[in-house]
Scaffold this motif. Structure first.
Motif, PDB file in Angstrom:
ATOM      1  N   ALA A   1      -4.508  -0.302  -7.005  1.00  0.00           N
ATOM      2  CA  ALA A   1      -4.694  -0.599  -5.581  1.00  0.00           C
ATOM      3  C   ALA A   1      -5.948  -1.447  -5.374  1.00  0.00           C
ATOM      4  O   ALA A   1      -5.950  -2.413  -4.600  1.00  0.00           O
ATOM      5  CB  ALA A   1      -4.779   0.697  -4.780  1.00  0.00           C
TER       6      ALA A   1
ATOM      7  N   ALA B   1      -3.776   2.236   6.427  1.00  0.00           N
ATOM      8  CA  ALA B   1      -3.231   1.205   5.528  1.00  0.00           C
ATOM      9  C   ALA B   1      -2.760  -0.005   6.338  1.00  0.00           C
ATOM     10  O   ALA B   1      -3.014  -1.158   5.970  1.00  0.00           O
ATOM     11  CB  ALA B   1      -2.089   1.778   4.701  1.00  0.00           C
TER      12      ALA B   1
ATOM     13  N   SER C   1       0.851  -1.192   0.000  1.00  0.00           N
ATOM     14  CA  SER C   1       0.000   0.000   0.000  1.00  0.00           C
ATOM     15  C   SER C   1       0.884   1.237   0.000  1.00  0.00           C
ATOM     16  O   SER C   1       2.006   1.212   0.508  1.00  0.00           O
ATOM     17  CB  SER C   1      -0.904   0.008   1.236  1.00  0.00           C
ATOM     18  OG  SER C   1      -1.947  -0.937   1.084  1.00  0.00           O
TER      19      SER C   1
END
Lengths: 405, 405
Positions: free
Chosen positions: B114, B313, B94
């Motif tokens: 992503a 994240a 990430s």
């Protein structure tokens, strides 16, 4: 499709129904499925209102229906909202609420049940109406230690104070005007005595500290003693009077919370928050100053916040989102030790009597607002206890307002 | 323990290291495990700085280390940040960034990668520095249709305009002062010409609309043509001049975006946002008006926002959080059709020449700010195209500023 129930079809409840209907498509997109209101619970009848089709009078219908996954509690008050909420959570339903009285009184217990059962008890609308604050604290300011939260958390009192500040009204007239416009209740005590703001700052302090804050522990002073004369002194100082609900973490690691009218200056971002608007100032140890501003009450703004909680609850069935504080009681710092300056109005004449006041309060800054038979002064920094002790030694004091910053 | 890497050890990068160090314990608590900085990537050496122990010069070290789960990209600029970010995402890491240039240029593609890989590309710090806005839009205002986002999104220009407004400075002196204080770059073009604000409003419009907005499509005007005389007229009107980045969804369903100086009045919550502070005004169709205020730039506020993204994240490894817009290009509405009032300054004398101006622009409100040899007036509502057409018929116009609200 996800089935929900709304308990309470008053102002906020009907607003929630309206928001979910008006923005049905975009909400369905965000949740990933349609949100359907299966029941609305209210003791009253609403003949001719489309709500009739889903209206129920018996809570058991909702709690016993396994299809209902999310319940909106917008009944207000502690009972029966507390019993109903607890039973819903125990029955495996997430609950979203705007009910600050209930969250302040039993939040820790209800949050614990939600956590234990992998559900959510969400309460964004309980503080600041439509202003996002609970979720930003929980999910945005996560790299910061929050050292202060101060807010204008009650729209009624802010409306009244704004009216007094900018239109020279006195308290009674401003209250009457607020009542006529629907911004104040006929029994305005909960607002004007600061009880509403007190519950809200208790909730915010619980969230920030992670421990239960008993709202009864918070020193609370309303605005009923604020006069048109006080406003004239404030104006002379280039300041305005705002009812602040304040919570600060001091160097001793303790939280000091208080609700009271404060004099704030133009450098404070809360200075220009007027009318029924609310705003919450947050200071993080890294972030510095930030502020969240918006409609602190009102049908649709509050309903929007509740509906956003419904979206979150519906998206996260079976997963607790971590909104939580423990049942362990937080011992607040003693506000008598809090140090600040005070604006003091006293009977007499500045020329003749300022010396006596300095002998009592220490060096002061005299303020002449042109009010006959009295004068004012701003003290140096004193603790609440020191101020009280000194003020008790004279009968000249007419009023005092705390000075922030 | 979760391992992360920081790419870029400039102002924001060193800030991120500081935030993660200072608030290590509370951050670990929120993530559920400790966050450890395994690498800091920079081409430079930092002799004597503790960062030396983790400093690497080769990006391959980071991208090839499977232990690194989250990468902070705070290098700035499009390349090599774009290549590095893409490779990190493709390698299963990430990425959290403050890099508005990159997000505005390639956000859609990076967000898609992503999403496809169940990772996150987070960019809270790219707009409004430390002010939470991306996440509130994504997770708080979810029951609303956002009909307007307008912001003061650039601290440099707001500092300059504040200085001009409250200290009578002219643009050149105010810019020089901002440069001396470190609030403006030696080459200030990106700020004063509005390019920085343009990229930020492009990002916000992408997020709200769910589609790619090309920042080149947004009409952008900076503050270099704002003069001390303009400020005098603004003052006469009880208004201030602010560089607004604005995005509105109109009744035709199209988004109209623009960056330009605007005259705003005291009722606008952005009115009192001064100095280097930023604020973002959001109007929802249910929520009404809200505003998010704070430090729009600066080492620690920006780093705090990046670090909050790291927390998110790290807490959500393997789960995409839904921050996303598609690569489908959004066709913005034509700003030439936008209707508003304009403050126009013209050569001449109000008594003698106002009639001619009314013949050209329609009914106007004349403004006398006491500037010799000229006068001003506020037009009625005109589209941008109508204004431009009429202004082209006279050589008297000295300047014009748009009026908001």
């Amino acid at each position: 499709m996800i089935q929900i129930a709304v308990m309470g079809y008053g102002t906020v409840g009907s607003g929630v129904v309206e928001v979910l209907k008006t923005n049905r498509e975009s909400i369905a997109k965000r949740v990933g499925q349609e949100v359907n209101i299966k029941y609305v619970l209210d003791l009253r009848e609403f003949p001719g209102d489309p709500v009739e089709q889903v209206l129920v009078h018996d809570f058991e219908t909702i709690v016993n229906d396994p299809e209902v996954k999310v319940v909106v509690e917008v009944m207000g008050g502690v009972e029966p909202a507390y019993t109903f909420t607890k039973r819903c959570l125990l029955a495996g339903k997430s609950v979203c609420t705007s009910n600050k009285a209930l969250v302040a009184a039993h939040g820790a217990e209800l949050l614990q049940i939600a956590k234990d059962k992998n559900l959510n008890y969400l309460f964004e609308a309980s503080v600041g109406g439509g202003i996002p604050i609970i979720r930003p604290l929980q999910t945005c300011l996560t790299a910061d230690e929050i050292v202060e939260i101060s807010g204008i958390l009650n729209g009624t009192t802010n409306y009244i104070l704004t009216n007094m500040t900018y239109h020279g009204a006195n308290f009674d007239d401003a209250l009457k005007d607020a009542q006529e416009k629907g911004y104040a209740e006929r029994n305005p005590e909960a607002d004007v005595e600061g009880h509403d703001a007190c519950r809200k700052i208790a909730i915010l302090t619980s969230l920030v500290s992670g421990q239960r804050v008993d709202f009864e522990d918070i020193y609370t002073e309303g605005i009923t003693k604020v006069t048109a004369e006080d406003i004239r002194y404030a104006d002379k100082l280039g300041r305005v009077i705002k009812l602040l609900a304040m919570s600060k973490k001091e160097a001793d690691g303790k939280y000091y919370a208080m609700v009271a009218p404060f004099l704030i200056d133009a450098a404070n971002p809360l200075y220009s928050v007027n009318g029924v608007f609310n705003a919450i100032f947050v200071e993080g140890n890294m972030l510095g100053d930030s502020m969240f501003y918006g409609s602190g009450a009102g049908k649709l703004p509050t309903a929007s916040a509740v509906a956003a909680d419904v979206v979150d609850a519906a998206k996260n069935l079976g997963e607790n989102l971590g909104f939580y504080w423990s049942g362990e009681k937080l011992e607040l710092g003693d506000t008598r030790d809090d140090k600040r300056r005070f604006l003091v109005r006293v009977k007499g004449d500045a020329k003749a009597d300022a010396v006596a006041m300095e002998a009592l309060f220490g060096p002061v800054e005299v303020v002449d607002a042109g009010v006959a038979g009295e004068f004012g002064f701003v003290t140096g920094e004193l603790s609440e206890a020191e101020y009280a002790e000194r003020a008790a030694k004279t009968d000249a004091v007419l009023n005092r307002i705390r000075v922030e910053g």
